[in-house]
Design an enzyme around this catalytic site. Structure first.
Site, PDB file in Angstrom:
ATOM      1  N   SER A   1       4.379   0.964  -1.933  1.00  0.00           N
ATOM      2  CA  SER A   1       4.487   0.914  -3.390  1.00  0.00           C
ATOM      3  C   SER A   1       4.457   2.281  -4.053  1.00  0.00           C
ATOM      4  O   SER A   1       5.182   2.537  -5.000  1.00  0.00           O
ATOM      5  CB  SER A   1       3.357   0.049  -3.962  1.00  0.00           C
ATOM      6  OG  SER A   1       3.436  -1.254  -3.448  1.00  0.00           O
TER       7      SER A   1
ATOM      8  N   THR B   1       0.841  -1.178   0.000  1.00  0.00           N
ATOM      9  CA  THR B   1       0.000   0.000   0.000  1.00  0.00           C
ATOM     10  C   THR B   1       0.885   1.239   0.000  1.00  0.00           C
ATOM     11  O   THR B   1       2.088   1.137  -0.154  1.00  0.00           O
ATOM     12  CB  THR B   1      -0.925  -0.056   1.232  1.00  0.00           C
ATOM     13  OG1 THR B   1      -1.945   0.904   1.102  1.00  0.00           O
ATOM     14  CG2 THR B   1      -0.164   0.128   2.519  1.00  0.00           C
TER      15      THR B   1
ATOM     16  N   LYS C   1      -4.679   0.321   6.953  1.00  0.00           N
ATOM     17  CA  LYS C   1      -3.286   0.157   7.355  1.00  0.00           C
ATOM     18  C   LYS C   1      -2.747   1.357   8.118  1.00  0.00           C
ATOM     19  O   LYS C   1      -1.550   1.540   8.228  1.00  0.00           O
ATOM     20  CB  LYS C   1      -2.428  -0.150   6.136  1.00  0.00           C
ATOM     21  CG  LYS C   1      -2.788  -1.503   5.521  1.00  0.00           C
ATOM     22  CD  LYS C   1      -1.779  -1.948   4.527  1.00  0.00           C
ATOM     23  CE  LYS C   1      -2.092  -3.358   4.049  1.00  0.00           C
ATOM     24  NZ  LYS C   1      -1.029  -3.876   3.202  1.00  0.00           N
TER      25      LYS C   1
ATOM     26  N   GLY D   1       1.276   3.703  10.747  1.00  0.00           N
ATOM     27  CA  GLY D   1       0.850   3.220   9.443  1.00  0.00           C
ATOM     28  C   GLY D   1       1.864   2.208   8.969  1.00  0.00           C
ATOM     29  O   GLY D   1       3.044   2.301   9.315  1.00  0.00           O
TER      30      GLY D   1
END
Length: 185
Positions: free
Chosen positions: A137, A12, A44, A58
Site C-alpha cells: 500500500s 502492508t 511480514k 517480505g
C-alpha cells in the site's frame, strides 16, 4: 491489496534496499480494513533457510496466500540450491499458469544477499534498477524516499528505516512498527 472478495482490506508496505554489500528487507506491521487498523504488529518479513542457504522474503497482500507462495519458493530453492533467480522464475511460472495459484493475492520481495527480486502473480520476476524496490500500500512512498536517500552516507538499514518512516507519515495504511531483516553475501 483490495478486490471484490475482500473490499476495504489493505496490505502492508515492504521495502528492499541493497547497498554496501548488504541487503535489508523491512516491512511495517499494519493490516487495515477500511478506516480501521485490524492489527498493527503483523510480521511480514521472514528469514527462510531452504537447504541451509539463507533467504529473506517480505510480502504484501493476503498472509495465507503469501505463505503458500513462500512454501512453494522454499521447494523451488531446495530443488535448485543457491539459484535464487531460477527458483523465482519457476515460482512465477507456476503462479501464472496454475489455476489455484493464479488466484493468490500477494507480492513478494526476496533476496539471498546478492540478488534482489520482486515476484508477482502476473508472472514477473523484477530486479530493481537502482538497488531499491518496494511493494504494498505504501510501496511507492517508501520507494521514492529510499531512492532519494541512496546517494547519502546512510547504510542499507538506515535507508530502509528512514524510507519506511517517511511512508508511514504519508500512507494511512503503513505504520512505524517495523520488522527488519538483513543479509550479506
Amino acid at each position: 491489496m483490495t478486490d471484490e472478495k475482500f473490499p476495504g482490506w489493505h496490505g502492508t508496505t515492504i521495502i528492499g534496499v541493497r547497498k554496501g554489500g548488504r541487503v535489508v528487507v523491512a516491512g511495517d506491521g499494519q493490516v487495515s480494513l477500511g478506516q480501521t487498523v485490524i492489527k498493527g504488529t503483523a510480521r511480514k518479513v521472514r528469514r527462510l533457510s531452504p537447504g541451509g542457504r539463507e533467504v529473506v522474503a517480505g510480502f504484501a497482500g493476503s498472509t495465507a496466500d503469501a505463505f503458500t507462495l513462500l512454501e512453494r519458493l522454499e521447494k523451488k530453492l531446495e530443488a535448485a540450491p543457491g539459484q535464487l533467480a531460477r527458483a523465482c522464475v519457476e515460482l512465477a511460472k507456476d503462479w501464472r499458469m496454475d489455476k489455484y495459484l493464479r488466484n493468490l493475492e500477494a507480492m513478494l520481495i526476496v533476496t539471498d544477499g546478492a540478488d534482489l527480486y520482486v515476484i508477482t502473480g502476473a508472472g514477473d520476476v523484477l530486479e530493481p534498477e537502482h538497488d531499491v524496490t518496494a511493494i504494498g500500500s505504501g510501496g511507492n512512498y517508501a520507494l521514492a524516499a529510499a531512492r532519494a536517500l541512496m546517494d547519502t552516507e546512510l547504510d542499507a538499514e538506515a535507508i530502509a528505516r528512514k524510507a519506511m518512516a517517511i511512508a508511514a507519515d504519508i500512507c494511512v495504511y503503513t505504520n512505524g512498527n517495523l520488522t527488519v531483516e538483513s543479509i550479506s553475501k
